[in-house]
Design a protein around this motif. Structure first.
Motif, PDB file in Angstrom:
ATOM      1  N   GLN A  64       0.844  -1.549   0.056  1.00  0.00           N
ATOM      2  CA  GLN A  64      -0.023  -0.239   0.284  1.00  0.00           C
ATOM      3  C   GLN A  64       0.853   0.669  -0.058  1.00  0.00           C
ATOM      4  O   GLN A  64       0.250   2.008  -0.348  1.00  0.00           O
ATOM      5  CB  GLN A  64      -0.795   0.180   1.559  1.00  0.00           C
ATOM      6  N   THR A  65       1.841   1.337   0.681  1.00  0.00           N
ATOM      7  CA  THR A  65       2.936   2.262   0.317  1.00  0.00           C
ATOM      8  C   THR A  65       3.504   3.082  -0.458  1.00  0.00           C
ATOM      9  O   THR A  65       4.022   4.019  -0.562  1.00  0.00           O
ATOM     10  CB  THR A  65       3.686   2.059   1.482  1.00  0.00           C
ATOM     11  N   LYS A  66       3.804   1.583  -0.927  1.00  0.00           N
ATOM     12  CA  LYS A  66       4.829   2.008  -2.250  1.00  0.00           C
ATOM     13  C   LYS A  66       2.674   2.557  -3.669  1.00  0.00           C
ATOM     14  O   LYS A  66       3.948   2.436  -4.663  1.00  0.00           O
ATOM     15  CB  LYS A  66       5.113   0.630  -3.052  1.00  0.00           C
ATOM     16  N   LYS A  67       2.036   2.444  -3.206  1.00  0.00           N
ATOM     17  CA  LYS A  67       1.474   2.142  -4.517  1.00  0.00           C
ATOM     18  C   LYS A  67       1.425   3.666  -4.845  1.00  0.00           C
ATOM     19  O   LYS A  67       1.305   3.406  -6.701  1.00  0.00           O
ATOM     20  CB  LYS A  67      -0.361   2.165  -4.050  1.00  0.00           C
ATOM     21  N   GLN A  68       1.669   5.014  -4.447  1.00  0.00           N
ATOM     22  CA  GLN A  68       1.600   5.986  -5.325  1.00  0.00           C
ATOM     23  C   GLN A  68       2.653   6.162  -5.661  1.00  0.00           C
ATOM     24  O   GLN A  68       2.400   6.951  -7.175  1.00  0.00           O
ATOM     25  CB  GLN A  68       0.597   7.573  -3.360  1.00  0.00           C
ATOM     26  N   LEU A  69       3.934   6.309  -5.760  1.00  0.00           N
ATOM     27  CA  LEU A  69       5.251   5.990  -5.998  1.00  0.00           C
ATOM     28  C   LEU A  69       4.950   5.548  -7.617  1.00  0.00           C
ATOM     29  O   LEU A  69       5.285   5.632  -8.621  1.00  0.00           O
ATOM     30  CB  LEU A  69       5.874   5.303  -5.648  1.00  0.00           C
ATOM     31  N   VAL A  70       3.958   3.738  -7.646  1.00  0.00           N
ATOM     32  CA  VAL A  70       3.790   3.065  -8.848  1.00  0.00           C
ATOM     33  C   VAL A  70       3.160   4.214  -9.950  1.00  0.00           C
ATOM     34  O   VAL A  70       3.062   3.925 -11.526  1.00  0.00           O
ATOM     35  CB  VAL A  70       3.724   1.719  -8.821  1.00  0.00           C
ATOM     36  N   GLU A  71       2.069   4.205  -9.292  1.00  0.00           N
ATOM     37  CA  GLU A  71       1.011   4.817  -9.891  1.00  0.00           C
ATOM     38  C   GLU A  71       1.819   6.399 -11.057  1.00  0.00           C
ATOM     39  O   GLU A  71       1.522   6.363 -11.890  1.00  0.00           O
ATOM     40  CB  GLU A  71       0.234   4.843  -9.526  1.00  0.00           C
ATOM     41  N   GLN A  72       2.234   7.426  -9.976  1.00  0.00           N
ATOM     42  CA  GLN A  72       3.122   7.909 -10.831  1.00  0.00           C
ATOM     43  C   GLN A  72       3.884   8.169 -11.584  1.00  0.00           C
ATOM     44  O   GLN A  72       4.650   8.725 -12.731  1.00  0.00           O
ATOM     45  CB  GLN A  72       3.232   9.363  -9.445  1.00  0.00           C
ATOM     46  N   ARG A  73       4.601   7.189 -11.585  1.00  0.00           N
ATOM     47  CA  ARG A  73       6.382   6.274 -12.490  1.00  0.00           C
ATOM     48  C   ARG A  73       5.464   5.666 -13.687  1.00  0.00           C
ATOM     49  O   ARG A  73       5.596   6.045 -14.812  1.00  0.00           O
ATOM     50  CB  ARG A  73       7.105   6.194 -11.959  1.00  0.00           C
ATOM     51  N   LEU A  74       4.217   5.425 -13.164  1.00  0.00           N
ATOM     52  CA  LEU A  74       3.622   4.554 -14.707  1.00  0.00           C
ATOM     53  C   LEU A  74       3.174   5.633 -15.581  1.00  0.00           C
ATOM     54  O   LEU A  74       2.702   6.158 -17.424  1.00  0.00           O
ATOM     55  CB  LEU A  74       2.564   3.603 -14.548  1.00  0.00           C
ATOM     56  N   LEU A  75       2.457   7.334 -15.006  1.00  0.00           N
ATOM     57  CA  LEU A  75       1.746   7.726 -15.572  1.00  0.00           C
ATOM     58  C   LEU A  75       3.176   8.761 -15.970  1.00  0.00           C
ATOM     59  O   LEU A  75       2.638   9.521 -17.654  1.00  0.00           O
ATOM     60  CB  LEU A  75       0.856   8.688 -15.097  1.00  0.00           C
ATOM     61  N   GLU A  76       4.114   9.242 -15.651  1.00  0.00           N
ATOM     62  CA  GLU A  76       4.761   9.592 -16.452  1.00  0.00           C
ATOM     63  C   GLU A  76       5.832   9.316 -17.831  1.00  0.00           C
ATOM     64  O   GLU A  76       5.615   9.862 -18.649  1.00  0.00           O
ATOM     65  CB  GLU A  76       6.287  10.012 -15.671  1.00  0.00           C
ATOM     66  N   ILE A  77       5.377   7.788 -17.516  1.00  0.00           N
ATOM     67  CA  ILE A  77       6.597   7.203 -19.163  1.00  0.00           C
ATOM     68  C   ILE A  77       5.308   7.390 -19.752  1.00  0.00           C
ATOM     69  O   ILE A  77       5.861   7.288 -21.336  1.00  0.00           O
ATOM     70  CB  ILE A  77       7.065   5.841 -18.812  1.00  0.00           C
ATOM     71  N   GLY A  78       4.285   7.314 -20.052  1.00  0.00           N
ATOM     72  CA  GLY A  78       2.852   7.116 -20.451  1.00  0.00           C
ATOM     73  C   GLY A  78       2.167   6.239 -20.768  1.00  0.00           C
ATOM     74  O   GLY A  78       1.081   5.946 -21.376  1.00  0.00           O
ATOM     75  N   PHE A  79       1.222   5.661 -19.554  1.00  0.00           N
ATOM     76  CA  PHE A  79       0.737   4.164 -19.406  1.00  0.00           C
ATOM     77  C   PHE A  79      -0.589   5.324 -19.059  1.00  0.00           C
ATOM     78  O   PHE A  79      -0.763   6.300 -18.707  1.00  0.00           O
ATOM     79  CB  PHE A  79       1.240   3.425 -18.004  1.00  0.00           C
ATOM     80  N   GLU A  80      -1.388   4.686 -19.226  1.00  0.00           N
ATOM     81  CA  GLU A  80      -2.865   4.845 -18.655  1.00  0.00           C
ATOM     82  C   GLU A  80      -3.375   3.618 -17.800  1.00  0.00           C
ATOM     83  O   GLU A  80      -2.854   3.224 -18.003  1.00  0.00           O
ATOM     84  CB  GLU A  80      -4.228   4.692 -20.171  1.00  0.00           C
ATOM     85  N   LEU A  81      -3.351   4.058 -16.671  1.00  0.00           N
ATOM     86  CA  LEU A  81      -4.001   3.616 -15.285  1.00  0.00           C
ATOM     87  C   LEU A  81      -5.644   2.598 -16.237  1.00  0.00           C
ATOM     88  O   LEU A  81      -6.132   3.299 -16.316  1.00  0.00           O
ATOM     89  CB  LEU A  81      -4.025   3.837 -14.004  1.00  0.00           C
ATOM     90  N   ILE A  82      -5.810   1.402 -16.221  1.00  0.00           N
ATOM     91  CA  ILE A  82      -6.967   0.767 -16.331  1.00  0.00           C
ATOM     92  C   ILE A  82      -7.680   1.024 -15.290  1.00  0.00           C
ATOM     93  O   ILE A  82      -8.567   1.108 -14.615  1.00  0.00           O
ATOM     94  CB  ILE A  82      -6.300  -0.304 -17.267  1.00  0.00           C
TER      95      ILE A  82
END
Length: 313
Positions: free
Chosen positions: A278-296
């Motif tokens: 849970q404590t790493k959720k926001q970090l992973v989300e942010q990195r994926l968005l920065e790269i160009g992924f869309e969160l589904i």
């Protein structure tokens, strides 16, 4: 042959990283005794049998048990495991009581102890995971069975991170998809991918023990012709362009190859990640968005998070 039972008192959060440490130390299986299992309401409509005795569980925290051969390297191995667990504090992982005890068991007792913990478990709409020694019969025509030997594979495939991964694969897999399974461990996600319609799966793990386990399990489940298992460090030197990349690995590891995953995926391809606390959720989300992924999708089971991200078409 004599074996030493190494018992580690820790937390649910630390199960996955400590499991990785134990596997790297050469152990071939782990017993997880989590008192939360006693509180779970289980579906027995498919014939599963649950024989949980509260006396087998710690009063607080989680207990991990691993069996190591009694030899001249035992002391050194135990010391390395202890040090590696202590190092988890650097990653802000709560290791709880962190008490470790040792006791000696005979090989016959050890083998018997393994089997009593594992029964068939239905983990998704279609997939049931069963130990190889259980004579399990499908209860519906569309039920898919995965057989695993926990003594040789890494766990039974029923940990929340694995369940989240398989449920995501079941929702998004299309017939004929090509899949990369990064950090394949026992190969359970690779096997599930083929059963769900994947045409080809490339399964990678840096640990040679994992590679051997995955190869064995793919043969047991008769999908070895569709799964190519090899030793590899994440996605280094990989050129395949998959429809899906699945990775049930700790967040810190996911963030080492997320760019490679984005570049390799076909447009519209999916990156299914799990093993995220849970404590790493926001970090992973942010990195994926920065790269160009869309969160589904973002899903949670107990304290674990899975994220399904899509590469834009």
């Amino acid at each position: 042959m004599k074996w030493t039972e190494l018992c580690i008192y820790t937390t649910n959060e630390a199960i996955e990283p400590i499991s990785n440490i134990i596997h790297e130390a050469g152990a071939s299986g782990i017993v997880i005794e989590d008192p939360q299992d006693l509180l779970v309401e289980r579906d027995t409509s498919y014939g599963e049998i649950y024989e949980l005795n509260p006396e087998d569980y710690p009063e607080e925290g989680v207990r991990l048990k691993v069996y190591l051969p009694v030899n001249s390297f035992l002391g050194e191995t135990v010391a390395e495991i202890k040090q590696a667990i202590n190092n988890l504090l650097v990653y802000d992982i709560d290791i709880g009581l962190n008490k470790i005890t040792l006791s000696e068991v005979n090989e016959e007792d050890w083998a018997t102890a393994w089997k009593k913990y594992y029964k068939p478990v239905k983990i998704s709409e279609k997939i049931t995971i069963t130990p190889t020694w259980e004579d399990y019969k499908p209860v519906s025509t569309d039920e898919l069975i995965i057989e695993l030997d926990p003594g040789m594979a890494f766990g039974t495939g029923t940990h929340p991170t694995t369940v989240l991964s398989i449920q995501a694969l079941e929702r998004y897999m299309k017939k004929g998809n090509r899949v990369l399974d990064v950090g394949c461990g026992s190969g359970v996600l690779s096997i599930a991918s083929v059963l769900l319609g994947a045409e080809k799966v490339f399964a990678y793990d840096l640990d040679d023990v994992a590679v051997q386990s995955a190869r064995l399990n793919t043969k047991v489940n008769k999908v070895n012709d569709s799964v190519e298992v090899k030793q590899n460090n994440l996605l280094d030197n990989v050129t395949e362009e998959p429809d899906i990349i699945v990775a049930n690995i700790l967040a810190e590891i996911i963030l080492r190859f997320e760019k490679d995953a984005f570049h390799l995926l076909k447009p519209g391809g999916l990156f299914i990640t799990s093993g995220i606390i849970q404590t790493k959720k926001q970090l992973v989300e942010q990195r994926l968005l920065e790269i160009g992924f869309e969160l589904i999708e973002i899903n949670q089971m107990e304290d674990w998070i899975s994220i399904i991200a899509k590469k834009p078409e």
